[in-house]
Design a protein around this motif. Structure first.
Motif, PDB file in Angstrom:
ATOM      1  N   UNK A   1      -3.896   5.452   5.455  1.00  6.09           N
ATOM      2  CA  UNK A   1      -3.339   5.766   4.058  1.00  6.09           C
ATOM      3  C   UNK A   1      -4.017   4.462   3.068  1.00  6.09           C
ATOM      4  N   UNK A   2      -3.836   3.333   3.314  1.00  4.45           N
ATOM      5  CA  UNK A   2      -4.457   2.412   2.656  1.00  4.45           C
ATOM      6  C   UNK A   2      -6.046   2.277   2.405  1.00  4.45           C
TER       7      UNK A   2
ATOM      8  N   UNK B   1      -7.348   5.135   2.267  1.00 11.73           N
ATOM      9  CA  UNK B   1      -7.559   6.390   1.641  1.00 11.73           C
ATOM     10  C   UNK B   1      -7.632   5.968   0.154  1.00 11.73           C
ATOM     11  N   UNK B   2      -6.177   5.208  -0.105  1.00  9.78           N
ATOM     12  CA  UNK B   2      -5.721   4.664  -1.562  1.00  9.78           C
ATOM     13  C   UNK B   2      -6.950   3.754  -1.924  1.00  9.78           C
TER      14      UNK B   2
END
Lengths: 455, 83
Positions: free
Chosen positions: B48-49, B51-52
């Motif tokens: 997720x990180x 992607x962020x």
């Protein structure tokens, strides 16, 4: 339009909010009360700060531990261990009429106490602990089976069975007399194998930490925002309407209000009323000295005045046979608390309290406080002459501030482990998803957010 | 990004996820799971990180590539070469 609306700014709602806001969602948490926390909250009265809910954080692991639920949730919420500043318990006790067992954050203490008081049960206790380790390794299931049956499989002395179950029921039993096996294993590990701790500033420190984290990531928190209903269209939750008429739309809704409470928001349904549910009264005594100066050095005492521990909705207002005595002072802090304090919890009957008219209710509260304290001092040193201020909350108080039906602190007796509802974009988290206690409910918020709401 | 920059970027993500860990002693060839006790929730966070921060999508079948620092940097190099 929000990505996610979360109903309830308790532990689970805040934890879920942090996860979603961290990953750039537009999130709004709606809290009916003027204070965050829900079932674990705090208030001010007569210039003093009181905690509701939290006696102790379970699953304590010291700084530097890499395992266990506490570590997992700190990582998920990006909170450093030091920020919670948890102080471990001094030591607790299970006190029945004819036997006492001490336990602490060192599991060896309980094992040796059992070896001493119940020598024939020593091996049985070891095999029970081993079965919990097996359960951790092998994973899931056991939601429907009985904790009582499992304990009795290892331990043949019925008194020891009752004694071991008593703290677990008091700290997480949502149904009468027994507990789901999975819940039992989680609670056993949380209380006996990992242990208890508390931040010096109590529950408000944890809540402020969570709320600050949530807001610092752009999350929106609205207090005094009581949801009146969830508008449903084509099997989808379309928006929420607040009591003041405000309408808020979201792609998804996560409710920590409770299963039945959430169903009630969706409209009339047979699911909208909780049946069963257990509630408590809690008396709070402020003392003019530290409890240990009065001879009371235990962190928590779980007491019961007979061999058999009956965990059920009492017939009268309150069950005076058993209870919990918690002293927030008796943790290993770097500095002492400002005042001595003792909190007393006992099972209580919601319907009885709810049926009293205003003046009877006030009288009953006063009488109940005296009775609960008198009951407790059979098992701890009599501290009554040191009391300088008191308060008592009842099942009715709990419902008034949290909206939780029947004052049911641990929620509905039936849990919804998958967090899903009849609507494809409405989910639940918190006590009714199945995990209770501070750590459990935080993990519930995180797990449901991760599973359904992050995409 | 160079391999070194990617390593720093991953370290920054790890220090966010596990703020109590001293990452200066991290061994690049040893699995994160074994060194830091990262579990599946933590691996989800690494993904997720990434992607962020870098707008890259990592499909679930590629998660095993994130096992250690060495394998993660190798895996990310082509994805982040223009970042």
């Amino acid at each position: 339009m929000y990505d996610t609306i979360i109903i309830g700014a308790g532990m689970s709602g805040l934890a879920a909010g942090i996860r979603l806001a961290h990953f750039n969602q537009r999130v709004c948490i709606l809290e009916r009360h003027s204070v965050i926390g829900g079932l674990n909250s705090f208030y001010r009265q007569g210039g003093r700060e009181y905690d509701v809910g939290l006696h102790a954080v379970t699953n304590y692991t010291p700084k530097g531990s890499r395992r266990g639920p506490l570590t997992r949730l700190l990582r998920q919420l990006r909170i450093r261990w030091d920020e919670l500043a948890l102080a471990p318990q001094v030591g607790s006790e299970i006190a029945f009429r004819d036997a006492r067992l001490r336990f602490s954050n060192d599991p060896e203490l309980l094992a040796s106490e059992i070896a001493q008081s119940f020598p024939s049960q020593k091996d049985g206790f070891c095999s029970l602990v081993a079965s919990i380790a097996d359960y951790d390794r092998l994973g899931t299931g056991g939601f429907a089976t009985s904790a009582r049956a499992e304990v009795a499989r290892h331990i043949s002395d019925p008194l020891l069975v009752e004694m071991l179950l008593c703290p677990l029921f008091f700290y997480g039993g949502a149904r009468e007399h027994d507990m789901d096996l999975a819940q039992f294993f989680i609670m056993f590990r949380a209380i006996y194998l990992e242990g208890l701790a508390r931040p010096l500033a109590g529950v408000r420190l944890i809540l402020r930490k969570l709320a600050d984290r949530f807001k610092s990531m752009g999350g929106e928190l609205r207090l005094r925002a009581c949801v009146d209903r969830i508008v449903v269209k084509d099997a989808t939750a379309e928006k929420v309407v607040l009591e003041d008429g405000t309408e808020l739309a979201a792609r998804r809704i996560l409710s920590s209000a409770g299963w039945h409470e959430t169903m009630e928001l969706c409209g009339p349904s047979h699911e909208a009323r909780m049946i069963g549910g257990l509630s408590f009264v809690e008396g709070i005594c402020v003392l003019d000295a530290e409890p240990r100066r009065l001879g009371h050095d235990r962190t928590i005492v779980f007491f019961n005045d007979s061999d058999r521990f009956e965990y059920r909705n009492p017939d009268g207002l309150v069950d005076l046979r058993s209870g919990v005595v918690c002293s927030p002072n008796n943790f290993v802090y770097d500095e002492p608390l400002a005042e001595g304090m003792i909190r007393l919890t006992a099972l209580a009957n919601y319907d009885r309290w709810a049926s009293l008219d205003e003046s009877d209710y006030r009288l009953a509260k006063l009488r109940c406080y005296d009775q609960v304290v008198a009951s407790a001092v059979r098992f701890v040193p009599d501290f009554r002459s040191a009391v300088i201020a008191t308060d008592l909350f009842t099942p009715k108080t709990i419902t008034r501030y949290t909206g939780r039906q029947r004052g049911a602190i641990y929620g509905s007796p039936t849990k919804r482990h998958d967090g899903r509802t009849h609507l494809d974009n409405l989910f639940i988290c918190g006590a009714d998803q199945g995990l209770v206690g501070i750590i459990g409910t935080l993990i519930s918020g995180i797990a449901i957010a991760n599973q359904y709401l992050l995409e | 990004m160079t391999a070194n920059e990617i390593r720093e970027a991953v370290l920054s993500i790890l220090s966010d996820i596990a703020p109590d860990e001293d990452l200066s002693q991290l061994k690049d060839d040893v699995a994160f799971r074994d060194q830091l006790e990262l579990d599946s929730m933590d691996f989800l966070d690494i993904v997720m990180e990434l992607r962020k921060r870098y707008r890259i999508q990592i499909p679930e079948e590629d998660y095993p590539a994130l096992a250690s620092m060495t394998s993660t940097v190798e895996f990310l190099e082509p994805l982040l070469k223009d970042a």
